[in-house]
Design a protein around this motif. Structure first.
Motif, short mmCIF file in Angstrom:
data_model
loop_
_atom_site.label_atom_id
_atom_site.label_comp_id
_atom_site.label_asym_id
_atom_site.label_seq_id
_atom_site.Cartn_x
_atom_site.Cartn_y
_atom_site.Cartn_z
N MET A 1 0.86 -1.17 0.00
CA MET A 1 0.00 0.00 0.00
C MET A 1 0.91 1.23 0.00
O MET A 1 1.87 1.30 0.74
CB MET A 1 -0.89 -0.02 1.23
CG MET A 1 -1.87 1.12 1.28
SD MET A 1 -3.03 0.99 2.65
CE MET A 1 -4.22 -0.10 1.94
N LYS A 5 -2.02 6.40 -0.10
CA LYS A 5 -3.25 5.68 0.15
C LYS A 5 -3.50 5.53 1.65
O LYS A 5 -4.63 5.55 2.09
CB LYS A 5 -3.21 4.30 -0.51
CG LYS A 5 -3.31 4.36 -2.01
CD LYS A 5 -3.37 2.97 -2.59
CE LYS A 5 -3.47 3.04 -4.11
NZ LYS A 5 -3.52 1.70 -4.70
N ASP A 8 -4.95 8.66 2.90
CA ASP A 8 -6.34 8.86 2.49
C ASP A 8 -7.34 8.08 3.32
O ASP A 8 -8.53 8.33 3.26
CB ASP A 8 -6.51 8.46 1.02
CG ASP A 8 -5.76 9.39 0.08
OD1 ASP A 8 -5.44 10.52 0.51
OD2 ASP A 8 -5.49 8.99 -1.06
#
Length: 87
Positions: A1, A5, A8
């Motif tokens: 990941m 991300k 977010d």
């Protein structure tokens, strides 16, 4: 990941992801212990052969994948600290 991300994710999702990683670590450790036990039993029962060393190859795969989880866990911890969340 990716780091963006992780940034977010909402607070709840971030804490949930941290719990999932901890559960994955526990399950992985259990599987590694079980597989090492199988390798030892196979070695004692049948001597050294392919089926003694094959489970150890699986242990290597689990350990290799756990290193990715360690990096992800560190990134999540940094984000949690940056947001001042209590886990």
């Amino acid at each position: 990941m990716e780091a963006n991300k992780i940034a977010d994710l909402s607070d709840k999702e971030l804490l949930t992801k941290k719990k999932e990683i901890k559960n994955d670590k526990l399950i992985g450790a259990t599987i590694v212990g079980f597989v090492i036990g199988i390798a030892i039993y196979s070695g004692v029962k049948n001597g050294l052969d392919f089926f003694t060393f094959f489970p150890l190859f699986l242990v290597y795969i689990f350990i290799k994948s756990s290193s990715n989880n360690k990096l992800l866990e560190k990134e999540i911890e940094i984000e949690i600290e940056a947001r001042n969340l209590n886990s």
